[in-house]
Design a protein around this motif. Structure first.
Motif, PDB file in Angstrom:
ATOM      1  N   PHE A   1      -2.159   2.160  -4.804  1.00 57.12           N
ATOM      2  CA  PHE A   1      -1.662   3.530  -4.646  1.00 57.12           C
ATOM      3  C   PHE A   1      -2.816   4.501  -4.455  1.00 57.12           C
ATOM      4  O   PHE A   1      -3.836   4.422  -5.138  1.00 57.12           O
ATOM      5  CB  PHE A   1      -0.829   3.947  -5.866  1.00 57.12           C
ATOM      6  CG  PHE A   1      -0.306   5.346  -5.720  1.00 57.12           C
ATOM      7  CD1 PHE A   1       0.809   5.590  -4.927  1.00 57.12           C
ATOM      8  CD2 PHE A   1      -0.953   6.422  -6.315  1.00 57.12           C
ATOM      9  CE1 PHE A   1       1.268   6.886  -4.741  1.00 57.12           C
ATOM     10  CE2 PHE A   1      -0.494   7.721  -6.134  1.00 57.12           C
ATOM     11  CZ  PHE A   1       0.626   7.951  -5.345  1.00 57.12           C
ATOM     12  N   VAL A   2      -2.648   5.409  -3.509  1.00 55.56           N
ATOM     13  CA  VAL A   2      -3.645   6.457  -3.256  1.00 55.56           C
ATOM     14  C   VAL A   2      -2.989   7.812  -3.472  1.00 55.56           C
ATOM     15  O   VAL A   2      -1.981   8.134  -2.835  1.00 55.56           O
ATOM     16  CB  VAL A   2      -4.196   6.347  -1.815  1.00 55.56           C
ATOM     17  CG1 VAL A   2      -5.055   7.551  -1.474  1.00 55.56           C
ATOM     18  CG2 VAL A   2      -4.982   5.052  -1.644  1.00 55.56           C
ATOM     19  N   LEU A   3      -3.563   8.568  -4.385  1.00 57.63           N
ATOM     20  CA  LEU A   3      -3.064   9.916  -4.650  1.00 57.63           C
ATOM     21  C   LEU A   3      -3.660  10.884  -3.630  1.00 57.63           C
ATOM     22  O   LEU A   3      -4.873  11.029  -3.546  1.00 57.63           O
ATOM     23  CB  LEU A   3      -3.454  10.349  -6.066  1.00 57.63           C
ATOM     24  CG  LEU A   3      -3.095  11.794  -6.435  1.00 57.63           C
ATOM     25  CD1 LEU A   3      -1.592  11.988  -6.473  1.00 57.63           C
ATOM     26  CD2 LEU A   3      -3.729  12.169  -7.764  1.00 57.63           C
ATOM     27  N   ALA A   4      -2.790  11.505  -2.846  1.00 55.01           N
ATOM     28  CA  ALA A   4      -3.244  12.496  -1.858  1.00 55.01           C
ATOM     29  C   ALA A   4      -3.267  13.871  -2.514  1.00 55.01           C
ATOM     30  O   ALA A   4      -2.936  14.015  -3.694  1.00 55.01           O
ATOM     31  CB  ALA A   4      -2.320  12.481  -0.652  1.00 55.01           C
TER      32      ALA A   4
ATOM     33  N   ALA B   1       3.040   1.294   5.516  1.00 58.08           N
ATOM     34  CA  ALA B   1       2.766   1.600   4.115  1.00 58.08           C
ATOM     35  C   ALA B   1       3.931   2.452   3.624  1.00 58.08           C
ATOM     36  O   ALA B   1       4.739   2.927   4.419  1.00 58.08           O
ATOM     37  CB  ALA B   1       1.450   2.353   3.983  1.00 58.08           C
ATOM     38  N   ALA B   2       4.008   2.616   2.304  1.00 54.69           N
ATOM     39  CA  ALA B   2       5.062   3.448   1.745  1.00 54.69           C
ATOM     40  C   ALA B   2       4.477   4.798   1.340  1.00 54.69           C
ATOM     41  O   ALA B   2       3.285   4.906   1.031  1.00 54.69           O
ATOM     42  CB  ALA B   2       5.686   2.759   0.540  1.00 54.69           C
ATOM     43  N   VAL B   3       5.322   5.813   1.379  1.00 54.78           N
ATOM     44  CA  VAL B   3       4.933   7.143   0.915  1.00 54.78           C
ATOM     45  C   VAL B   3       5.910   7.505  -0.194  1.00 54.78           C
ATOM     46  O   VAL B   3       7.124   7.411  -0.005  1.00 54.78           O
ATOM     47  CB  VAL B   3       5.024   8.177   2.061  1.00 54.78           C
ATOM     48  CG1 VAL B   3       4.649   9.564   1.565  1.00 54.78           C
ATOM     49  CG2 VAL B   3       4.146   7.769   3.231  1.00 54.78           C
ATOM     50  N   PHE B   4       5.389   7.854  -1.366  1.00 56.72           N
ATOM     51  CA  PHE B   4       6.245   8.233  -2.491  1.00 56.72           C
ATOM     52  C   PHE B   4       6.027   9.705  -2.801  1.00 56.72           C
ATOM     53  O   PHE B   4       4.912  10.099  -3.145  1.00 56.72           O
ATOM     54  CB  PHE B   4       5.915   7.404  -3.741  1.00 56.72           C
ATOM     55  CG  PHE B   4       6.428   5.986  -3.683  1.00 56.72           C
ATOM     56  CD1 PHE B   4       5.685   4.993  -3.084  1.00 56.72           C
ATOM     57  CD2 PHE B   4       7.665   5.663  -4.231  1.00 56.72           C
ATOM     58  CE1 PHE B   4       6.155   3.691  -3.019  1.00 56.72           C
ATOM     59  CE2 PHE B   4       8.145   4.357  -4.180  1.00 56.72           C
ATOM     60  CZ  PHE B   4       7.392   3.364  -3.571  1.00 56.72           C
ATOM     61  N   VAL B   5       7.083  10.481  -2.686  1.00 55.32           N
ATOM     62  CA  VAL B   5       6.974  11.910  -2.990  1.00 55.32           C
ATOM     63  C   VAL B   5       8.185  12.342  -3.814  1.00 55.32           C
ATOM     64  O   VAL B   5       9.182  11.613  -3.908  1.00 55.32           O
ATOM     65  CB  VAL B   5       6.892  12.773  -1.713  1.00 55.32           C
ATOM     66  CG1 VAL B   5       5.647  12.452  -0.916  1.00 55.32           C
ATOM     67  CG2 VAL B   5       8.140  12.592  -0.857  1.00 55.32           C
ATOM     68  N   THR B   6       8.084  13.525  -4.350  1.00 51.99           N
ATOM     69  CA  THR B   6       9.191  14.024  -5.143  1.00 51.99           C
ATOM     70  C   THR B   6      10.178  14.787  -4.245  1.00 51.99           C
ATOM     71  O   THR B   6       9.991  14.881  -3.035  1.00 51.99           O
ATOM     72  CB  THR B   6       8.675  14.884  -6.316  1.00 51.99           C
ATOM     73  OG1 THR B   6       9.755  15.137  -7.211  1.00 51.99           O
ATOM     74  CG2 THR B   6       8.098  16.216  -5.823  1.00 51.99           C
TER      75      THR B   6
ATOM     76  N   GLN C   1       0.852  -1.182   0.000  1.00 47.12           N
ATOM     77  CA  GLN C   1       0.000   0.000   0.000  1.00 47.12           C
ATOM     78  C   GLN C   1       0.890   1.235   0.000  1.00 47.12           C
ATOM     79  O   GLN C   1       1.832   1.312   0.789  1.00 47.12           O
ATOM     80  CB  GLN C   1      -0.891   0.004   1.245  1.00 47.12           C
ATOM     81  CG  GLN C   1      -1.774   1.227   1.371  1.00 47.12           C
ATOM     82  CD  GLN C   1      -2.863   1.285   0.302  1.00 47.12           C
ATOM     83  OE1 GLN C   1      -3.623   0.345   0.132  1.00 47.12           O
ATOM     84  NE2 GLN C   1      -2.914   2.374  -0.450  1.00 47.12           N
ATOM     85  N   ALA C   2       0.600   2.156  -0.912  1.00 45.65           N
ATOM     86  CA  ALA C   2       1.408   3.372  -0.993  1.00 45.65           C
ATOM     87  C   ALA C   2       0.509   4.588  -1.101  1.00 45.65           C
ATOM     88  O   ALA C   2      -0.636   4.506  -1.574  1.00 45.65           O
ATOM     89  CB  ALA C   2       2.350   3.299  -2.192  1.00 45.65           C
TER      90      ALA C   2
END
Lengths: 581, 172
Positions: free
Chosen positions: A48-51, A72-77, A23-24
């Motif tokens: 994946f959930v877009l916040a 869960a993982a968090v993917f950001v720039t 889950q990200a």
């Protein structure tokens, strides 16, 4: 395992999946382009959930981890994407929540060159992560991810950050995806206490006449709820439950004292200074619980059980230190118990205090928040319910009034006190537990810090029920200004806030504005029965105060039971409490 | 209320030896752990350990006695730290090296050389107007020699910081 032509980004996601992280949450950006391309490739396995904001994404992962026990993982720039996660990382760190935060980064050649959106997030977050990585080669990705997951989830859990330069994400990874973990300095203590310590605790419990168990978040994180209940019932010892542990021992249990400390229950705060044995299970003696450092449970033997040995002696000096997992400790202790404590008079005294100081909520003159939590208690009884709160007065009313019977079902930002936590944490929890009734109880101040995530609620079709405690002010700050600043109200009025029911309607979320005490239960029921999300904007009394209150830095014995400004007319007003340095 | 800062009398210098995985950021994490808790690093020596994967840090810090145990615990908790121990001066061999550049011309050179000889310092560079002395020993001895050299024009003074090793079969 295969070592084929995998990119760094591919390897990262495959290693997360192999570790059970599927889950990200996040928001993409330039330096995270390759990471997001790999997320796309694995979209059927990595959900994946877009916040709408990275703080929200991080709190969502936090709520998900609290609800499931899995990170869960968090993917950001890079740059602003990464810095926007700082509040969420801090909140998770303070409350020992596992998170994997993956930040895109400028290419290796651009590090330190002030490139576009280049920020040294590795150093920036160092004090608020359990550990972190700046991956300089795709071949290092598998080891870094495997170590990160192990560190985040073992011992005292916490957030781990992995900073991945764009060209590392792109280049081929030749290392095996099951690369070994190399952590010579990391040894989580599960049973680092000597066996005699367990015997000593059993002996002290048998001798105690006025015992108190203090159950902290460590009891939740180690899954020790059942063992804790067996201990309390076998020893007949009352249990004080910290804010983060709420639910680990049922609020309805006759031995439950509720929350101690600054806004704790009167009977917990009256019991703690009198106890002769304090058995702390995974609590860290937070300043909000101690009141005065050095003046806490001075007449008691203090046993401190904690998986993190660095907690010993940090805030309180225990007589016995037991480094280990709470559940492991309790399973060792239970067979050595010597029967119930001889503490009938103690329990009777606690019950007298409980009856004497039972809170009374006036039902006239507008809606008081306790009334709302009382209604939620009735409406949610028998349901699988999770309550996520924001931070402030409503959070304390929730802690005092809301009844939680199971662990992991009361989600709140305790140590960090991050306003804006409630709604995104509820989103994470609802994704983790699709069958639960998830309620986000938020103040109008905190709600406006992350209300953009209403779009995520709609986008993900989450049936979250949002209850806004809307008093048009930053109530907790106003309460402190009354107490400590002579009633000078500096920047606490939230005039200009929107009509939250209309705001919800703009997102297509059914909403009600609740104005009369008589309608509380009716409208909350309607919202709970509405399929999909719903919002209730509760017009609560402005100027309401949270009591009991122990003024900051004072011993628990200085607890004020009610607002000194609200004494019955005719009686002299007590002098305002002076702030102590 | 207990004062947050104890009287200055309890502040003293402590020797800490830290065995740490040679990973990026390890030094920064350790430095943050000390500074956040009010410990001022007076000297810091980092060098490879027995193997390339591990480094040895010898740190002398000044701070409150009361907070020392906590800062050692917090330091030990860092993922990269294998061991962090405090050592009394009595239980360790400690050494430091200093290079001292003195501006001195022929007439007073002999006097400098006499001091150097007494402290068993070596002359490692000599020019018309300046000379460099190298001294190794306990930090006290170096302090003493520098005290004697103060009457000359000390142009530069470079000290390595203290390194320690535990006596006997104890671990550092």
């Amino acid at each position: 395992m295969k070592t084929g032509a995998t990119t760094g980004a591919e390897a990262l996601i495959r290693c997360l999946l192999a570790a059970g992280i599927d889950q990200a949450f996040g928001i993409p950006g330039g330096a995270a382009l390759t990471l997001y391309d790999a997320l796309y490739a694995h979209r059927d396995r990595m959900r994946f959930v877009l916040a709408r904001h990275e703080q929200g994404a991080t709190h969502m992962a936090d709520g998900y981890a609290r609800a499931t026990g899995r990170p869960a993982a968090v993917f950001v720039t890079s740059g602003p994407g990464a810095t926007n996660t700082v509040t969420g990382i801090m909140a998770a760190y303070m409350d020992s929540i596992p998170l994997l935060v993956v930040t895109g980064q400028a290419t290796r050649a651009m590090l330190g060159k002030d490139a576009f959106q280049e920020t040294d997030v590795f150093n920036l977050t160092m004090p608020i992560v359990k550990h972190s990585y700046l991956v300089k080669s795709a071949d290092d990705v598998p080891r870094a991810v495997r170590e990160a997951v192990y560190i985040a989830t073992s011992g005292r859990p916490g957030p781990v950050l992995i900073d991945v330069p764009q060209d590392v994400a792109q280049e081929p990874c030749r290392a095996p995806l099951d690369a070994p973990v190399e952590l010579p300095g990391y040894r989580p203590a599960v049973r680092a206490y000597p066996p005699e310590a367990v015997e000593t605790v059993a002996g002290w419990l048998a001798e105690a006449r006025r015992p108190v168990i203090l159950a902290g978040h460590g009891a939740v994180l180690s899954g020790a709820s059942a063992e804790l209940r067996r201990l309390a019932e076998a020893a007949r010892a009352p249990v004080a439950v910290t804010l983060l542990a709420k639910g680990v021992f049922p609020d309805s249990h006759p031995l439950c004292l509720g929350m101690p400390g600054m806004h704790g229950t009167a009977w917990a705060n009256l019991a703690l200074p009198e106890c002769d044995l304090l058995l702390s299970l995974g609590a860290r003696f937070d300043d909000r619980i101690l009141g005065e450092r050095g003046g806490f449970c001075t007449g008691a033997r203090i046993v401190h059980v904690d998986v993190d040995p660095a907690e010993f002696g940090k805030m309180a000096a225990p007589h016995l230190r037991c480094a280990g997992d709470v559940r492991a400790f309790l399973s060792d202790l239970l067979p050595r118990l010597r029967g119930p404590c001889d503490d009938a008079e103690w329990l009777a005294e606690i019950d007298r205090n409980r009856r004497k100081h039972a809170p009374k909520t006036p039902i006239h003159g507008g809606i008081r928040p306790a009334l709302v939590f009382g209604a939620l208690n009735r409406l949610l009884a028998g349901r699988d319910a999770t309550l996520a709160t924001d931070v402030g007065q409503h959070q304390m009313w929730a802690a005092q009034t809301y009844r939680c019977e199971r662990p992991d079902r009361f989600l709140t930002s305790g140590g960090g006190g991050a306003m804006g936590y409630g709604l995104p944490a509820a989103i994470g929890a609802q994704i983790a537990r699709p069958g639960d009734t998830v309620v986000a109880a938020v103040g109008d101040g905190g709600f406006q810090m992350t209300q953009c995530e209403l779009a995520t609620v709609v986008n993900q079709r989450l049936p979250i029920k949002i209850v806004v405690f809307d008093n048009r002010e930053l109530g907790m700050v106003r309460q402190w200004q009354d107490l400590l600043c002579g009633g000078r109200h500096s920047a606490v009025a939230l005039d200009g806030s929107p009509d939250f029911a209309k705001l919800a309607a703009a997102y297509g979320i059914p909403a009600w504005r609740l104005k009369r005490p008589a309608d509380v239960e009716k409208i909350l029921r309607r919202a709970l029965d509405t399929p999909g999300p719903a919002l209730v904007d509760v017009e609560t009394v402005r100027g309401e105060t949270v009591y009991p209150m122990v003024p900051p830095g004072h011993p628990l014995a200085d607890m004020q039971l009610r607002d000194p400004a609200r004494r019955p007319p005719g009686r002299p007003r007590k002098a305002r409490q002076e702030a102590k340095p | 209320m207990i004062p947050e800062t104890a009287p200055a009398a309890s502040v003293r210098t402590h020797n800490l030896s830290i065995y740490v995985a040679n990973r990026p950021g390890a030094l920064a994490r350790i430095a943050q752990t000390f500074s956040r808790r009010g410990f001022n690093i007076e000297s810091l020596v980092v060098s490879p350990g027995k193997t390339a994967e591990l480094s040895r840090m010898t740190i002398t810090v000044k701070g409150e006695e009361a907070g020392l145990e906590q800062v050692i615990q917090q330091c030990s908790k860092l993922v990269d730290v294998v061991a962090c121990r405090e050592h009394d001066d009595a239980e360790v061999v400690s050494r430091e090296l200093a290079l001292v550049k003195i501006r001195v011309e022929a007439p007073r050179r002999a006097e400098v050389l006499q001091i150097a000889e007494y402290f068993r310092a070596k002359t490692v560079d000599m020019a018309e107007q300046a000379m460099v002395l190298e001294i190794t020993g306990m930090p006290d001895k170096i302090d003493a020699m520098i005290g004697m050299l103060r009457k000359f024009d000390i142009e530069e003074l470079i000290r390595t910081g203290k390194v320690i090793v535990a006596r006997g079969d104890r671990e550092t």
